[in-house]
Design a protein around this motif. Sequence first.
Motif, PDB file in Angstrom:
ATOM      1  N   ALA A  62      -6.896 -10.253 167.937  1.00 55.67           N
ATOM      2  CA  ALA A  62      -6.897  -9.066 168.792  1.00 55.67           C
ATOM      3  C   ALA A  62      -5.522  -8.880 169.444  1.00 55.67           C
ATOM      4  O   ALA A  62      -4.989  -7.760 169.480  1.00 55.67           O
ATOM      5  CB  ALA A  62      -7.982  -9.188 169.866  1.00 55.67           C
ATOM      6  N   VAL A  63      -4.944  -9.960 169.945  1.00 57.47           N
ATOM      7  CA  VAL A  63      -3.609  -9.869 170.546  1.00 57.47           C
ATOM      8  C   VAL A  63      -2.593  -9.411 169.504  1.00 57.47           C
ATOM      9  O   VAL A  63      -1.716  -8.584 169.782  1.00 57.47           O
ATOM     10  CB  VAL A  63      -3.196 -11.224 171.150  1.00 57.47           C
ATOM     11  N   ASP A  64      -2.704  -9.918 168.276  1.00 54.29           N
ATOM     12  CA  ASP A  64      -1.794  -9.503 167.206  1.00 54.29           C
ATOM     13  C   ASP A  64      -1.919  -8.005 166.934  1.00 54.29           C
ATOM     14  O   ASP A  64      -0.919  -7.316 166.709  1.00 54.29           O
ATOM     15  CB  ASP A  64      -2.092 -10.278 165.925  1.00 54.29           C
ATOM     16  N   ARG A  65      -3.148  -7.491 166.926  1.00 58.72           N
ATOM     17  CA  ARG A  65      -3.343  -6.071 166.653  1.00 58.72           C
ATOM     18  C   ARG A  65      -2.768  -5.208 167.767  1.00 58.72           C
ATOM     19  O   ARG A  65      -2.124  -4.184 167.512  1.00 58.72           O
ATOM     20  CB  ARG A  65      -4.836  -5.785 166.451  1.00 58.72           C
ATOM     21  N   PHE A  66      -3.009  -5.585 169.009  1.00 54.47           N
ATOM     22  CA  PHE A  66      -2.463  -4.812 170.121  1.00 54.47           C
ATOM     23  C   PHE A  66      -0.935  -4.890 170.135  1.00 54.47           C
ATOM     24  O   PHE A  66      -0.260  -3.912 170.476  1.00 54.47           O
ATOM     25  CB  PHE A  66      -3.047  -5.309 171.447  1.00 54.47           C
ATOM     26  N   ALA A  77       0.393  -2.572 167.529  1.00 51.46           N
ATOM     27  CA  ALA A  77       0.298  -1.190 168.016  1.00 51.46           C
ATOM     28  C   ALA A  77       1.460  -0.868 168.950  1.00 51.46           C
ATOM     29  O   ALA A  77       2.019   0.242 168.918  1.00 51.46           O
ATOM     30  CB  ALA A  77      -1.036  -0.978 168.730  1.00 51.46           C
ATOM     31  N   TYR A  78       1.836  -1.839 169.766  1.00 55.26           N
ATOM     32  CA  TYR A  78       2.952  -1.651 170.703  1.00 55.26           C
ATOM     33  C   TYR A  78       4.283  -1.515 169.955  1.00 55.26           C
ATOM     34  O   TYR A  78       5.158  -0.730 170.349  1.00 55.26           O
ATOM     35  CB  TYR A  78       2.993  -2.834 171.666  1.00 55.26           C
ATOM     36  N   LEU A  79       4.437  -2.263 168.857  1.00 51.86           N
ATOM     37  CA  LEU A  79       5.702  -2.279 168.122  1.00 51.86           C
ATOM     38  C   LEU A  79       5.770  -1.216 167.024  1.00 51.86           C
ATOM     39  O   LEU A  79       6.811  -1.078 166.369  1.00 51.86           O
ATOM     40  CB  LEU A  79       5.925  -3.663 167.502  1.00 51.86           C
ATOM     41  N   ARG A  86      14.941  -7.646 161.458  1.00 54.35           N
ATOM     42  CA  ARG A  86      14.654  -6.218 161.620  1.00 54.35           C
ATOM     43  C   ARG A  86      13.179  -5.996 161.313  1.00 54.35           C
ATOM     44  O   ARG A  86      12.646  -6.550 160.358  1.00 54.35           O
ATOM     45  CB  ARG A  86      15.516  -5.384 160.678  1.00 54.35           C
ATOM     46  N   LEU A  87      12.522  -5.189 162.128  1.00 55.52           N
ATOM     47  CA  LEU A  87      11.110  -4.880 161.930  1.00 55.52           C
ATOM     48  C   LEU A  87      10.985  -3.822 160.838  1.00 55.52           C
ATOM     49  O   LEU A  87      11.504  -2.711 160.967  1.00 55.52           O
ATOM     50  CB  LEU A  87      10.491  -4.383 163.236  1.00 55.52           C
ATOM     51  N   LEU A  88      10.289  -4.177 159.748  1.00 55.88           N
ATOM     52  CA  LEU A  88      10.087  -3.264 158.629  1.00 55.88           C
ATOM     53  C   LEU A  88       8.742  -2.557 158.692  1.00 55.88           C
ATOM     54  O   LEU A  88       8.634  -1.376 158.368  1.00 55.88           O
ATOM     55  CB  LEU A  88      10.187  -4.021 157.294  1.00 55.88           C
ATOM     56  N   GLU A  89       7.703  -3.287 159.072  1.00 51.90           N
ATOM     57  CA  GLU A  89       6.350  -2.719 159.133  1.00 51.90           C
ATOM     58  C   GLU A  89       5.631  -3.276 160.353  1.00 51.90           C
ATOM     59  O   GLU A  89       5.801  -4.449 160.710  1.00 51.90           O
ATOM     60  CB  GLU A  89       5.531  -3.087 157.889  1.00 51.90           C
ATOM     61  N   ALA A  90       4.800  -2.447 160.974  1.00 48.53           N
ATOM     62  CA  ALA A  90       3.900  -2.878 162.043  1.00 48.53           C
ATOM     63  C   ALA A  90       2.576  -2.174 161.802  1.00 48.53           C
ATOM     64  O   ALA A  90       2.502  -0.942 161.919  1.00 48.53           O
ATOM     65  CB  ALA A  90       4.467  -2.530 163.417  1.00 48.53           C
ATOM     66  N   GLU A  91       1.566  -2.920 161.443  1.00 48.33           N
ATOM     67  CA  GLU A  91       0.273  -2.346 161.052  1.00 48.33           C
ATOM     68  C   GLU A  91      -0.801  -2.768 162.054  1.00 48.33           C
ATOM     69  O   GLU A  91      -1.317  -3.885 161.995  1.00 48.33           O
ATOM     70  CB  GLU A  91      -0.096  -2.813 159.646  1.00 48.33           C
ATOM     71  N   ARG A  98       1.230  -6.589 152.973  1.00 47.66           N
ATOM     72  CA  ARG A  98       0.883  -6.550 154.393  1.00 47.66           C
ATOM     73  C   ARG A  98       0.644  -7.983 154.817  1.00 47.66           C
ATOM     74  O   ARG A  98      -0.276  -8.624 154.352  1.00 47.66           O
ATOM     75  CB  ARG A  98      -0.391  -5.738 154.639  1.00 47.66           C
ATOM     76  N   GLY A  99       1.453  -8.508 155.698  1.00 46.14           N
ATOM     77  CA  GLY A  99       1.338  -9.937 156.003  1.00 46.14           C
ATOM     78  C   GLY A  99       1.170 -10.199 157.470  1.00 46.14           C
ATOM     79  O   GLY A  99       1.427  -9.366 158.317  1.00 46.14           O
ATOM     80  N   ARG A 100       0.763 -11.391 157.763  1.00 49.80           N
ATOM     81  CA  ARG A 100       0.715 -11.888 159.132  1.00 49.80           C
ATOM     82  C   ARG A 100       0.589 -13.386 159.048  1.00 49.80           C
ATOM     83  O   ARG A 100       0.447 -13.963 157.987  1.00 49.80           O
ATOM     84  CB  ARG A 100      -0.462 -11.311 159.908  1.00 49.80           C
ATOM     85  N   LYS A 101       0.629 -14.029 160.191  1.00 49.48           N
ATOM     86  CA  LYS A 101       0.559 -15.482 160.178  1.00 49.48           C
ATOM     87  C   LYS A 101      -0.795 -15.960 159.671  1.00 49.48           C
ATOM     88  O   LYS A 101      -1.809 -15.328 159.883  1.00 49.48           O
ATOM     89  CB  LYS A 101       0.814 -16.029 161.585  1.00 49.48           C
ATOM     90  N   ASP A 102      -0.763 -17.097 159.014  1.00 51.06           N
ATOM     91  CA  ASP A 102      -1.993 -17.706 158.505  1.00 51.06           C
ATOM     92  C   ASP A 102      -1.829 -19.198 158.717  1.00 51.06           C
ATOM     93  O   ASP A 102      -1.451 -19.917 157.824  1.00 51.06           O
ATOM     94  CB  ASP A 102      -2.177 -17.370 157.032  1.00 51.06           C
ATOM     95  N   ARG A 103      -2.101 -19.626 159.920  1.00 48.29           N
ATOM     96  CA  ARG A 103      -1.804 -21.018 160.261  1.00 48.29           C
ATOM     97  C   ARG A 103      -3.059 -21.716 160.710  1.00 48.29           C
ATOM     98  O   ARG A 103      -3.928 -21.113 161.271  1.00 48.29           O
ATOM     99  CB  ARG A 103      -0.772 -21.099 161.385  1.00 48.29           C
TER     100      ARG A 103
END
Length: 809
Positions: free
Chosen positions: A632-636, A639-641, A711-716, A804-809
Motif C-alpha cells: 500500500a505504501v508503495d502504491r501511494f 502515485a505521488y511520484l 532517473r525515474l522512467l515509470e511510476a505505476e 513493470r517492476g518493483r521490489k520482490d524481497r
Amino acid sequence: MPRSKAPSGKPRSAVFPTKEQVLAFINESAEPVGKREIARAFRIKGNDRIRLKALLKDLEREGLLDRKPQRRLAPPGQLPNVLVVEISGIDEDGELLARPTVWDEEKAPPAIYMAPERSSRSALAVGERVLARLKKTDDGSYEAQVIRKLDRPQRRVLGVYELGSEGGRLRPTDKRAKSEFILNKDNADGATPGELVLAEVLPERRGRSRLGLRSVRVLQRLGRGDDPKALSLITLHEHGLISEFPAAAVTEAEAAGPAKPGKREDLRGIPLVTIDGADARDFDDAVFAEADEDPKNAGGWHLLVAIADVAHYVKPDSALDRSAYARGNSVYFPDRVLPMLPEALSNGWCSLNPKEERPCMAVHLWIDKDGRLLRQRFVRGLMRSAARLTYEEVQAARDGRPGDTERGNEAVLEAVLPPLYGAFDSLLRGRAKRGTLELDLPERKIRLADNGEVIGIDARERLDSHRLIEEFMITANVAAARELERLGQPCMYRVHDRPDPVRLKALAEVLEGLGLRLNMSQVVQPRTLTQILTKAADKPETSLVNDLILRSQSQAIYSPENIGHFGLALTHYAHFTSPIRRYADLMVHRALISGLKLGKDGLPVGSETTFDETASHISTTERSAAAAERDAVDRFTAAYLKDQVGVTFSGRINGVTRFGLFVTLDESGADGLIPISTLPDDFYHHVEARHSLEGQRWGRVYRLGDRLRVRLLEAEPMTGGLILSLIEPSKDEPEENTETRNTRKGRYRNETSSEPGNATRKMPQSSRKKGKSTEKSKKRVKSGSGKRPGSGRRGGSSGTRTPRGRKDR
C-alpha cells in the motif's frame, strides 16, 4: 516405492549409528524414508529401535529433519518424487517455474523448473496445476516432468478495464502478472473504461484465444481506478484481507457496555496517561511511574502499565472471537485501518479514552536503578485516563517548549513526565547492559489531503517519547511471559531465533572486505552486531553494514515454545500490550486470567492443545499484513511520484538480484528497479556472496549500499512499481566515496573476477533461442557453486523495453 540404499553401497555394521550417520543416510536418499528403511539399512533390531525413534525425534526437534506424509522423514524443504505443482511464472530465460500447491514451511519452497513439453501437447499456462515427477539437481532446485494435467482452479483477477482499438482489455494490478486479459463488452457487466473490477478467468477454448490472451468476466465493479481510495482497495483484494465483519460479530460489539467494578482493583485515582501518535484513533495502553518507596530499592521505580481489557468483551468461541482469530491482527494503510475488532470496541469500549472509565488488565512493575525487573503483579482493574497525550507534545514538554503542548494538558505533563523519564533512564541502562541489537529501520509516513491524494512523504521522526513507551511496553511483555511461566500456564511467546550460521558466515566474509571483523569462533550475541554497527557509523559503508546485518536475521514469530528473543537479548518475551490489534496478546491476557483466577473468561479448557496451530496462523496473518502494508505504501508513493517521471534523484542500492538493482530514493524512501537490461553494456554476474552485480568485460561493480544517481522512467500507482535508469557521471564529476567510485568507474577485471561458478557467461540472444530444447532440461550445465546458467545477465545501453517492476524481497 524403491528402497533407499546405504550411501556407500556397502552393508552396514550392527553398531548403532551416530546422528551424523543417520542424517547423512536420509540426506543422500532420493526421496523421504521411513524408520523401517533406516533400521534395515543400519541393521537395527530389538530394543535399539526405541533408541532409533528417540534419535529421529531429536533430529526433528533440532530442525534437521521434516516429517512428511506416511510418517516418512526428509531434510527440511525436500520435495517428494511425485507432487502436485502449480505453474507460477516464467524466468528471465523463458523457462517455466512452478511451486508446490501445498507448502506449510516459513521459508520459500525450492525452485522447480518444468521440463519442456513435447510439441504435440499444449503449452502449460500460469496457474495451471499438474501432477509432476521431480528430480533434484545439484544446486538444490528441481526439474519437473509432467505426468498429467489436472483441472485448473478458477482464478480471479483484479484489474482496470481499458478499451482500445483491439477491444476491451483487463490490465491486472498484480505486479507479477505477465499479460493482460481480454474483456469483451458482453462480459463487462456494464463497466466503463477506467473502472477497477474483480473478474474471473474463463475456461480456455482450444483455438479461440486471441493473441494468446485469456478472457475474463466481471464479477464485481469496485469504482474508478484513478480514485485515490482505490490504491488501498487494490491492496486489500490482492492480499485476500477481510474488510467486512460478520453481522453477528458487529451485533456483539454494539451490545457491549461499561464494565462493573466488581472485584476489579480501583485504579481511577492514579494519573495514568496514554501517549500515541497525533493521528491515532484508538488508545489501548496507558502508563504511570513513581519512585519506589522501598528503602531496599534505592533509585528504583514502580511502574504501572494498563492495557484495555479486551478479554472482558471478546469471549472465547464467540462471533467476535472467531472474527478476531480469522484476521489475526489489524492492518494499517496510509488512508484507512482494517481493525481486528469492530469499531464499537476498537474505538469505543476497548479504547482508553481520556476522562472515561474503562476496564483494564494492568501490571505493577518494580525495577531497580539499572532497569532490572525485580517483580511484577497483574490485576484486573478499572481506570480513568488522566489525559490523551501525543509523542510530539510529550517531547516538546520534555525539551522545555510548553507552547507546543495541548491546552489543558500542562498540569498533567508537569506531574507525570519527570517520573516517567526517570524510569525510562533506568530502563535504557538495562537495555544497554543487555546489549540489544540496534538496527536503523527508517519508516515512511504518507501525508494525504482530504480527498485522499498524496501531498507529501516524510521520514518518521524517532523521538525519545517513542522510545519511552517502547521500553515500558517491552518490560510489561517480559513480565507477562515470566508470570505465565511461574504459573505453569501456556504462553504464546514472541520469539526471535538466533541468526542462521550460514548467513552469519556470509556476513562475516563481506564485513571482512570492509575492514570489519565478526569473530565466528565465538557465539555471536546481539551486542556483537551492535558493536559492528557502531564501528561502521562514521564510514561510507554504514548503510550497507546495517542492511547486511538486517538480512542475516531470522524472522520473529509466535510460538508456544520459548526460545527467547535474540534481537532484544531477552530470555522471556510475549506480546501483552495490544490485544485490541493482535490476537496473540488476547491469548496472553486469557492465560493470565486463568492462571491468576481473575475471572471466568480466561483460556477454555484444553485450548493449550491448539496453541501450535494458532501460532502458525497468527504468524502467517502478521506476515500477510506486513506485506500488504508495504504494498500500500508503495502504491501511494508511486502515485505521488507519477508527475515526476523524468526527474533525477539520488539513492542507494538496497537489493541486488539477477535481473537488476533495487534502489531506495533518498528524498521519498521509495524503492524502484533498475532493470539489468538498461545497465551499461556488459555481461553481469550476480555474485550472491558479495551482494553485487559484476561486469565480466569492463569490470563495473554495483554493490548493495552503493550510492547512485537515477532517473525515474515509470511510476505505476496500480502496481506500486517504479522503473529507474542509471545516470552515469561525467568524467569531471567528483566521486562521493569509494563505493561510488567503484560503481561508476569500474574495477579492473583481475580485482573483481567472480569465484569459479558464481555465474556463467550468458550466450547472445540468438544463440539462446536455438539452444532451447529438451536437452537443456535433461542436462543442465553446472558451475562450481551450483548456480544455474543465466546468473550472468547482459546489460545494454539501448532503449530496451522494461517490465513493470518493483521490489520482490
